[in-house]
Structure formats: C-alpha cells, structure tokens
Design a protein around this motif. Structure first.
Motif, PDB file in Angstrom:
ATOM      1  N   ALA A 193       0.918  -1.115  -0.187  1.00  0.00           N
ATOM      2  CA  ALA A 193      -0.005  -0.093   0.132  1.00  0.00           C
ATOM      3  C   ALA A 193       0.976   1.206  -0.033  1.00  0.00           C
ATOM      4  CB  ALA A 193      -0.914  -0.160   1.274  1.00  0.00           C
ATOM      5  N   GLY A 194       1.867   1.142   0.620  1.00  0.00           N
ATOM      6  CA  GLY A 194       2.872   2.459   0.761  1.00  0.00           C
ATOM      7  C   GLY A 194       3.354   2.629  -0.642  1.00  0.00           C
ATOM      8  N   ALA A 195       3.820   1.454  -1.241  1.00  0.00           N
ATOM      9  CA  ALA A 195       4.431   1.627  -2.713  1.00  0.00           C
ATOM     10  C   ALA A 195       3.548   2.189  -3.833  1.00  0.00           C
ATOM     11  CB  ALA A 195       4.834   0.270  -3.271  1.00  0.00           C
ATOM     12  N   ALA A 196       2.350   1.712  -3.418  1.00  0.00           N
ATOM     13  CA  ALA A 196       1.278   2.194  -4.306  1.00  0.00           C
ATOM     14  C   ALA A 196       0.989   3.686  -4.142  1.00  0.00           C
ATOM     15  CB  ALA A 196      -0.121   1.400  -4.021  1.00  0.00           C
ATOM     16  N   ARG A 197       0.964   4.257  -2.923  1.00  0.00           N
ATOM     17  CA  ARG A 197       0.925   5.546  -2.582  1.00  0.00           C
ATOM     18  C   ARG A 197       2.131   6.496  -3.152  1.00  0.00           C
ATOM     19  NH1 ARG A 197      -1.519   8.212   1.940  1.00  0.00           N
ATOM     20  NH2 ARG A 197      -2.855   6.380   1.920  1.00  0.00           N
ATOM     21  N   TYR A 198       3.365   5.684  -3.126  1.00  0.00           N
ATOM     22  CA  TYR A 198       4.473   6.432  -3.671  1.00  0.00           C
ATOM     23  C   TYR A 198       4.176   6.682  -5.136  1.00  0.00           C
ATOM     24  CZ  TYR A 198       9.762   6.573  -4.803  1.00  0.00           C
ATOM     25  OH  TYR A 198      10.838   7.106  -5.302  1.00  0.00           O
ATOM     26  N   ASP A 199       3.681   5.522  -5.988  1.00  0.00           N
ATOM     27  CA  ASP A 199       3.455   5.829  -7.249  1.00  0.00           C
ATOM     28  C   ASP A 199       2.420   6.869  -7.314  1.00  0.00           C
ATOM     29  OD1 ASP A 199       5.271   3.629  -7.636  1.00  0.00           O
ATOM     30  OD2 ASP A 199       3.714   2.332  -8.057  1.00  0.00           O
ATOM     31  N   GLU A 200       1.289   6.889  -6.637  1.00  0.00           N
ATOM     32  CA  GLU A 200       0.316   8.062  -7.022  1.00  0.00           C
ATOM     33  C   GLU A 200       0.774   9.119  -6.803  1.00  0.00           C
ATOM     34  OE1 GLU A 200      -2.728   6.759  -3.669  1.00  0.00           O
ATOM     35  OE2 GLU A 200      -2.951   4.715  -4.943  1.00  0.00           O
ATOM     36  N   ILE A 201       1.524   9.618  -5.860  1.00  0.00           N
ATOM     37  CA  ILE A 201       1.844  11.027  -5.774  1.00  0.00           C
ATOM     38  C   ILE A 201       3.352  11.402  -6.592  1.00  0.00           C
ATOM     39  CG2 ILE A 201       0.979  11.151  -3.217  1.00  0.00           C
ATOM     40  CD1 ILE A 201       3.715  11.203  -2.266  1.00  0.00           C
ATOM     41  N   GLY A 202       3.624  10.269  -7.162  1.00  0.00           N
ATOM     42  CA  GLY A 202       4.946  10.683  -8.104  1.00  0.00           C
ATOM     43  C   GLY A 202       5.991  10.935  -7.294  1.00  0.00           C
ATOM     44  N   ALA A 203       6.313  10.111  -6.233  1.00  0.00           N
ATOM     45  CA  ALA A 203       7.457  10.340  -5.311  1.00  0.00           C
ATOM     46  C   ALA A 203       8.617   9.892  -5.986  1.00  0.00           C
ATOM     47  CB  ALA A 203       7.189   9.629  -3.810  1.00  0.00           C
ATOM     48  N   ASP A 204       9.797  10.515  -5.284  1.00  0.00           N
ATOM     49  CA  ASP A 204      10.886  10.410  -5.556  1.00  0.00           C
ATOM     50  C   ASP A 204      12.016   9.774  -4.653  1.00  0.00           C
ATOM     51  OD1 ASP A 204      11.369  12.604  -5.193  1.00  0.00           O
ATOM     52  OD2 ASP A 204      12.548  13.205  -6.862  1.00  0.00           O
ATOM     53  N   GLY A 205      11.588   9.892  -3.631  1.00  0.00           N
ATOM     54  CA  GLY A 205      12.322   9.494  -2.290  1.00  0.00           C
ATOM     55  C   GLY A 205      11.429   9.258  -1.164  1.00  0.00           C
ATOM     56  N   ILE A 206      11.969   8.758   0.026  1.00  0.00           N
ATOM     57  CA  ILE A 206      11.014   8.145   1.066  1.00  0.00           C
ATOM     58  C   ILE A 206      11.765   9.008   2.389  1.00  0.00           C
ATOM     59  CG2 ILE A 206      10.420   6.206   2.443  1.00  0.00           C
ATOM     60  CD1 ILE A 206      10.530   4.640  -0.181  1.00  0.00           C
ATOM     61  N   VAL A 207      10.868   9.161   3.417  1.00  0.00           N
ATOM     62  CA  VAL A 207      11.217   9.658   4.609  1.00  0.00           C
ATOM     63  C   VAL A 207      10.702   8.586   5.495  1.00  0.00           C
ATOM     64  CG1 VAL A 207      11.355  11.478   6.406  1.00  0.00           C
ATOM     65  CG2 VAL A 207      11.730  12.185   4.209  1.00  0.00           C
ATOM     66  N   ALA A 208      11.679   7.899   6.124  1.00  0.00           N
ATOM     67  CA  ALA A 208      11.086   6.832   7.189  1.00  0.00           C
ATOM     68  C   ALA A 208      10.828   7.377   8.455  1.00  0.00           C
ATOM     69  CB  ALA A 208      11.874   5.803   7.426  1.00  0.00           C
ATOM     70  N   LEU A 209       9.942   7.660   9.118  1.00  0.00           N
ATOM     71  CA  LEU A 209       9.495   8.247  10.676  1.00  0.00           C
ATOM     72  C   LEU A 209       9.087   7.462  11.485  1.00  0.00           C
ATOM     73  CD1 LEU A 209       9.312  10.899  12.276  1.00  0.00           C
ATOM     74  CD2 LEU A 209       7.032  11.280  11.061  1.00  0.00           C
ATOM     75  N   GLY A 210       9.596   7.133  12.616  1.00  0.00           N
ATOM     76  CA  GLY A 210       9.336   6.511  13.740  1.00  0.00           C
ATOM     77  C   GLY A 210      10.206   5.594  14.206  1.00  0.00           C
ATOM     78  N   GLY A 211       9.793   4.304  14.827  1.00  0.00           N
ATOM     79  CA  GLY A 211      10.785   3.369  15.320  1.00  0.00           C
ATOM     80  C   GLY A 211      10.950   2.082  14.398  1.00  0.00           C
ATOM     81  N   GLY A 212      11.481   1.105  14.733  1.00  0.00           N
ATOM     82  CA  GLY A 212      11.714   0.046  14.097  1.00  0.00           C
ATOM     83  C   GLY A 212      10.743  -0.470  13.131  1.00  0.00           C
ATOM     84  N   SER A 213       9.544  -0.525  13.255  1.00  0.00           N
ATOM     85  CA  SER A 213       8.594  -1.084  12.388  1.00  0.00           C
ATOM     86  C   SER A 213       8.305  -0.138  11.292  1.00  0.00           C
ATOM     87  CB  SER A 213       7.187  -1.357  13.106  1.00  0.00           C
ATOM     88  OG  SER A 213       7.216  -2.262  14.361  1.00  0.00           O
ATOM     89  N   SER A 214       8.069   1.292  11.343  1.00  0.00           N
ATOM     90  CA  SER A 214       8.018   2.061  10.512  1.00  0.00           C
ATOM     91  C   SER A 214       9.320   2.122   9.530  1.00  0.00           C
ATOM     92  CB  SER A 214       7.919   3.547  11.101  1.00  0.00           C
ATOM     93  OG  SER A 214       6.477   3.586  11.648  1.00  0.00           O
ATOM     94  N   LEU A 215      10.410   2.098  10.050  1.00  0.00           N
ATOM     95  CA  LEU A 215      11.768   2.048   9.422  1.00  0.00           C
ATOM     96  C   LEU A 215      11.819   0.829   8.505  1.00  0.00           C
ATOM     97  CD1 LEU A 215      14.230   3.385  12.260  1.00  0.00           C
ATOM     98  CD2 LEU A 215      13.136   4.630  10.171  1.00  0.00           C
ATOM     99  N   ASP A 216      11.556  -0.272   8.974  1.00  0.00           N
ATOM    100  CA  ASP A 216      11.529  -1.584   8.271  1.00  0.00           C
ATOM    101  C   ASP A 216      10.421  -1.662   7.009  1.00  0.00           C
ATOM    102  OD1 ASP A 216      13.427  -2.695   9.919  1.00  0.00           O
ATOM    103  OD2 ASP A 216      11.906  -4.023  10.846  1.00  0.00           O
ATOM    104  N   VAL A 217       9.074  -1.012   7.490  1.00  0.00           N
ATOM    105  CA  VAL A 217       8.369  -0.728   6.271  1.00  0.00           C
ATOM    106  C   VAL A 217       8.823  -0.219   5.068  1.00  0.00           C
ATOM    107  CG1 VAL A 217       5.856  -0.282   5.723  1.00  0.00           C
ATOM    108  CG2 VAL A 217       6.149  -1.631   7.668  1.00  0.00           C
ATOM    109  N   ALA A 218       9.036   1.213   5.670  1.00  0.00           N
ATOM    110  CA  ALA A 218       9.920   1.983   4.521  1.00  0.00           C
ATOM    111  C   ALA A 218      10.788   1.515   3.705  1.00  0.00           C
ATOM    112  CB  ALA A 218      10.433   3.388   5.339  1.00  0.00           C
ATOM    113  N   LYS A 219      11.858   0.581   4.402  1.00  0.00           N
ATOM    114  CA  LYS A 219      12.752  -0.195   3.503  1.00  0.00           C
ATOM    115  C   LYS A 219      12.077  -1.307   2.674  1.00  0.00           C
ATOM    116  CE  LYS A 219      15.060  -1.121   7.266  1.00  0.00           C
ATOM    117  NZ  LYS A 219      16.193  -1.860   8.195  1.00  0.00           N
ATOM    118  N   ALA A 220      11.033  -1.662   2.979  1.00  0.00           N
ATOM    119  CA  ALA A 220      10.275  -2.790   2.071  1.00  0.00           C
ATOM    120  C   ALA A 220       9.648  -1.652   0.881  1.00  0.00           C
ATOM    121  CB  ALA A 220       9.336  -3.368   2.855  1.00  0.00           C
TER     122      ALA A 220
END
Length: 166
Positions: free
Chosen positions: A84-111
């Motif tokens: 779902a995060g990857a789909a949102r990335y595509d929807e907004i035309g992102a070209d980078g990621i900011v991972a905010l939070g603890g380990g779970s958020s950082l892990d999901v951002a890497k995925a």
C-alpha cells in the motif's frame, strides 16, 4: 567494489550522513535536496504520522518536498502495508522516502523502497513468498530516516524480582 574470493572478501562500506540535535528535522528539505529528491513520501506509524508534536516538525522541515504522509505502519510489519505504501508512492509521483518512527516504520519504509525499485511487484511478492525476503535492486530511491524511539528490547529495568531470579 565488493569482491569475494576463496581467500576472503572485501566489503566497500560507505557510511550514511547523520544529522543530530534539537531542530534537526528542520534540515530535512536541504537533506533531501542533497539527494535530488523533489517529492518525498513519509512512511510512519498510525501514531507518529498523526501526532502533531511528531509529524509537525517533519512537515515543516520538508516544506515543499513533502508529497504525502503514509501513516499506516503497525508493529506487525505486513507486506500488505508495504505494498500500500508503494502504491501511494506511485500515486503521488514520489522520488524519495522519509522513514519516521521506530523499527516497524523504518522496516516498512525499507520494504516500500525495495518494492518501488523492483519494477515488477508480482515477482517481488512471489520471491517474498518463496524466500521470506524481498529482492533488493541495486538502484533504490533515496531514503532518509528520522528515528523517534528505541525498541522495547533496547530498554531494561532492574527490579527485586529480577535480582532474585538471577
């Protein structure tokens, strides 16, 4: 360049940039600019991504480089969430990621990062189902991490019950 031979290996390590201190979130726009990012997706948990005391300084620091906040990560770190995060990335035309939070958020951002770089999400999902890991392409979008907590495993308390058991 990394090389592996029968005699050993060489690992080329290039450490990341670290910014630390009060107000460091205010430098996010400049840090993303240094990596060529114009539109970032913030990947955060349901609390960190909505609590104004946490997300506010990040929003302010990103300024016009903020594309959207994906505040849907949970401690379970589910592949569905990363998709779902990857789909949102595509929807907004992102070209980078900011991972905010603890380990779970950082892990999901890497995925999310691996999924958007894969180009073939169906194959990535199949690989995950077979091997238990996502394939990680060589060319990945930039990721800036804003860690907010230590894991519970990193905290310890000593009390009388513990002393008696040990």
């Amino acid at each position: 360049m990394d090389t592996i031979t029968d005699d050993g290996f060489r690992f080329d390590y290039r450490p990341a940039t670290i910014r630390y201190g009060a107000g460091a979130a205010g430098d996010l726009r400049d840090e993303l600019g240094a990596h060529g990012v114009e539109r970032a997706l913030v990947v955060a948990g349901t609390t960190t991504g909505t609590a104004s005391a946490v997300i506010g300084p990040v929003r302010d620091g990103l300024g016009d480089r903020l594309g959207d906040v994906f505040a849907e990560t949970t401690p379970e770190k589910r592949l569905d969430t990363a998709l779902a995060g990857a789909a949102r990335y595509d929807e907004i035309g992102a070209d980078g990621i900011v991972a905010l939070g603890g380990g779970s958020s950082l892990d999901v951002a890497k995925a999310v990062r691996a999924l958007v770089a894969s180009g073939d999400r169906e194959t990535a999902i199949s690989t995950f189902a077979e091997a238990g890991a996502l394939p990680v392409p060589d060319a990945l979008p930039p990721l800036v991490a804003v860690p907010t907590t230590l894991s519970r495993g990193g905290q310890s308390t000593v009390d009388n019950d513990w002393r008696e058991m040990n």
